[in-house]
Scaffold this motif. Structure first.
Motif, mmCIF file in Angstrom:
data_model
loop_
_atom_site.group_PDB
_atom_site.id
_atom_site.type_symbol
_atom_site.label_atom_id
_atom_site.label_comp_id
_atom_site.label_asym_id
_atom_site.label_seq_id
_atom_site.Cartn_x
_atom_site.Cartn_y
_atom_site.Cartn_z
ATOM 1 N N ARG A 280 -1.635 0.394 49.695
ATOM 2 C CA ARG A 280 -1.886 0.934 48.960
ATOM 3 C C ARG A 280 -2.951 0.258 48.314
ATOM 4 O O ARG A 280 -4.182 1.039 47.179
ATOM 5 C CB ARG A 280 -1.023 0.232 47.528
ATOM 6 N N LEU A 281 -3.845 -0.921 48.149
ATOM 7 C CA LEU A 281 -4.927 -1.653 48.785
ATOM 8 C C LEU A 281 -5.872 -0.521 48.443
ATOM 9 O O LEU A 281 -6.878 0.348 48.208
ATOM 10 C CB LEU A 281 -4.908 -2.566 49.284
ATOM 11 N N ARG A 282 -5.456 -0.003 50.404
ATOM 12 C CA ARG A 282 -7.035 1.225 51.263
ATOM 13 C C ARG A 282 -6.923 2.260 49.442
ATOM 14 O O ARG A 282 -8.149 2.511 49.354
ATOM 15 C CB ARG A 282 -6.205 1.568 52.134
ATOM 16 N N ILE A 283 -5.606 2.589 49.140
ATOM 17 C CA ILE A 283 -5.702 3.923 48.248
ATOM 18 C C ILE A 283 -6.566 3.969 47.153
ATOM 19 O O ILE A 283 -7.188 4.457 46.991
ATOM 20 C CB ILE A 283 -4.670 4.456 48.199
ATOM 21 N N VAL A 284 -6.282 2.701 46.290
ATOM 22 C CA VAL A 284 -6.865 2.830 45.317
ATOM 23 C C VAL A 284 -8.847 1.599 45.401
ATOM 24 O O VAL A 284 -9.207 1.926 44.515
ATOM 25 C CB VAL A 284 -5.922 1.677 44.241
ATOM 26 N N ARG A 285 -8.419 0.645 46.499
ATOM 27 C CA ARG A 285 -9.726 0.536 46.692
ATOM 28 C C ARG A 285 -10.908 2.248 46.550
ATOM 29 O O ARG A 285 -11.931 1.767 46.791
ATOM 30 C CB ARG A 285 -9.560 -0.167 48.426
ATOM 31 N N GLU A 286 -10.311 2.997 47.975
ATOM 32 C CA GLU A 286 -11.652 4.547 48.251
ATOM 33 C C GLU A 286 -11.215 5.101 46.655
ATOM 34 O O GLU A 286 -12.536 5.289 46.656
ATOM 35 C CB GLU A 286 -10.648 4.814 49.295
ATOM 36 N N ALA A 287 -10.637 5.513 46.455
ATOM 37 C CA ALA A 287 -10.682 6.268 44.986
ATOM 38 C C ALA A 287 -11.504 5.592 43.535
ATOM 39 O O ALA A 287 -12.264 5.687 43.268
ATOM 40 C CB ALA A 287 -9.023 6.278 44.391
ATOM 41 N N ASP A 288 -11.407 4.311 43.619
ATOM 42 C CA ASP A 288 -12.287 3.041 42.481
ATOM 43 C C ASP A 288 -13.909 3.478 43.190
ATOM 44 O O ASP A 288 -14.915 3.538 42.052
ATOM 45 C CB ASP A 288 -12.084 2.108 43.615
ATOM 46 N N ALA A 289 -14.386 3.380 44.851
ATOM 47 C CA ALA A 289 -15.561 3.574 44.799
ATOM 48 C C ALA A 289 -16.128 4.807 44.695
ATOM 49 O O ALA A 289 -17.318 4.946 44.674
ATOM 50 C CB ALA A 289 -15.295 3.299 46.442
ATOM 51 N N PRO B 203 -7.726 -10.906 38.533
ATOM 52 C CA PRO B 203 -6.246 -10.390 39.486
ATOM 53 C C PRO B 203 -6.937 -9.030 39.965
ATOM 54 O O PRO B 203 -5.999 -8.875 41.190
ATOM 55 C CB PRO B 203 -5.086 -10.252 38.522
ATOM 56 N N GLY B 204 -7.808 -8.824 40.428
ATOM 57 C CA GLY B 204 -8.059 -7.419 40.963
ATOM 58 C C GLY B 204 -7.901 -6.356 41.161
ATOM 59 O O GLY B 204 -6.765 -5.908 40.216
ATOM 60 N N LEU B 205 -6.979 -5.316 42.062
ATOM 61 C CA LEU B 205 -6.953 -4.025 42.564
ATOM 62 C C LEU B 205 -5.352 -4.186 42.082
ATOM 63 O O LEU B 205 -4.972 -3.557 41.974
ATOM 64 C CB LEU B 205 -7.062 -4.197 43.907
ATOM 65 N N ALA B 206 -4.753 -5.700 42.917
ATOM 66 C CA ALA B 206 -3.521 -6.074 42.225
ATOM 67 C C ALA B 206 -2.871 -5.559 40.951
ATOM 68 O O ALA B 206 -1.465 -5.191 41.143
ATOM 69 C CB ALA B 206 -3.033 -7.552 42.674
ATOM 70 N N ILE B 207 -3.714 -5.706 39.977
ATOM 71 C CA ILE B 207 -2.772 -5.631 38.377
ATOM 72 C C ILE B 207 -3.613 -3.834 37.899
ATOM 73 O O ILE B 207 -3.612 -3.214 37.172
ATOM 74 C CB ILE B 207 -3.704 -6.436 37.789
ATOM 75 N N ARG B 208 -4.137 -2.738 39.518
ATOM 76 C CA ARG B 208 -4.622 -1.545 39.571
ATOM 77 C C ARG B 208 -3.678 -0.701 40.014
ATOM 78 O O ARG B 208 -3.605 0.024 40.979
ATOM 79 C CB ARG B 208 -6.033 -1.601 39.274
#
Length: 326
Positions: free
Chosen positions: A220-229, A206-211
């Motif tokens: 919100r996807l942009r935020i968590v994607r950048e932080a994860d990277a 389910p990817g970043l949807a459950i993070r």
């Protein structure tokens, strides 16, 4: 491992016969090993399908398309389903609902891909036929957490187990269903997959949807994607990739706190770091990441990711806390 490979190849050939299969590639080691195993068994009767649902980590779509095809030469069909997943998840905050929606949308995307493949084959002098089988990289812990083991409770519905729709139009092929992650990694190495695939940190279907604890939105996807990277990059630089099982980076999207950034008041979101160690994902302990590494991750996230003014560390073992927050 050689015995498992030979045994599974025989079973797969018996199940599929002269039929055709598609395999859902997610970018993780599980689906990659399942695909490599089935390809070994049925050759070009397998087509791999990569569904870009818009919930992937930074650079992951390009990495899947390049790494796996380069390693195996497998036929790959890419389905851009970002708009469909975004529409289906709009307004949804319950984690079980998210998982079931994502499981359903994956199947709809696979059905679409199967139709495209069949239409393409209709004009091919050597047609491949309609795909009747769907290959998944389901592992034993997925089955147990979804309530599939004897006497087990449903902890959370994995998208590829309890999250599947009732009108599933495929026969499932799950060659890894009785295995744990360490066994799958050994199997992948035996099958000749490169280390960058075999040792990739686990990432949920389910990817970043459950993070994102809360509604999934583009911002919100942009935020968590950048932080994860940032977190993944710093853990790699520190040489911790193989010591840490995985490090989910979680956005608490419905929580905000006051901070000071650039000599001004900020009112931003917290990011949770969840580094864990584990052997099989059935149990886990929080990873003792060096303070200096945590400081670099925290400093970079709060300085480089807009709307984040706080980074916290999850030091909960499993049980009681699952590895993923949702």
């Amino acid at each position: 491992m050689r015995n498992i490979i030979d045994e599974q190849i025989e079973l797969i050939r018996a199940q599929i016969g002269s039929g055709h299969a598609i395999c859902g590639l997610s970018g993780g080691v599980d689906s990659a090993v399942a695909a490599a195993l089935v390809q070994r068994a049925i050759g070009d009767h397998l087509t791999c399908v990569f569904v870009d649902h818009g919930l992937l980590r930074k650079g992951e779509a390009e990495q899947v398309e390049h790494d796996f095809v380069a390693a195996t030469g497998v036929d790959l069909v890419v389905v851009d389903a970002q708009a469909d997943f975004a529409a289906a998840l709009a307004g949804i905050t319950d984690p079980e609902a998210k998982r079931k929606i994502i499981g359903r949308e994956f199947i709809r995307a696979f059905e679409q891909a199967a139709r495209r493949i069949a239409e393409s084959d209709a004009t091919d002098p050597d047609p491949g036929g309609t795909a009747e089988f769907l290959v998944q990289g389901t592992l034993y812990p997925d089955v147990v957490e979804s309530g599939g083991g004897t006497g087990t409770a449903n902890i959370k519905s994995h998208h590829n187990v309890g999250g599947l729709p009732t009108d599933l139009g495929f026969t499932l092929i799950e060659p890894l269903r009785t295995l744990f992650k360490d066994e799958v990694r050994a199997l992948g190495a035996e099958l000749g997959l490169p280390p960058e695939i075999v040792w990739r940190q686990p990432f949920p279907g389910p990817g970043l949807a459950i993070r994102i604890v809360g509604e999934v939105t583009p911002d919100r996807l942009r935020i968590v994607r950048e932080a994860d990277a940032i977190a993944r990059e710093e853990l790699t630089v520190a040489g911790l990739d193989r010591q840490i099982w995985q490090c989910p980076v979680v956005l608490l999207a419905d929580v905000r706190s006051v901070g000071v950034q650039g000599d001004e008041r900020s009112y931003g979101y917290p990011i949770v770091l969840r580094p864990v160690t584990s052997e099989d994902a059935m149990t886990a302990d929080w990873a003792r990441v060096p303070d200096a590494v945590l400081a670099r991750i925290s400093g970079r996230i709060t300085n480089e990711v807009q709307q984040i003014n706080r980074v916290v560390l999850d030091i909960t073992s499993k049980p009681p806390g699952t590895i993923e927050w949702e």
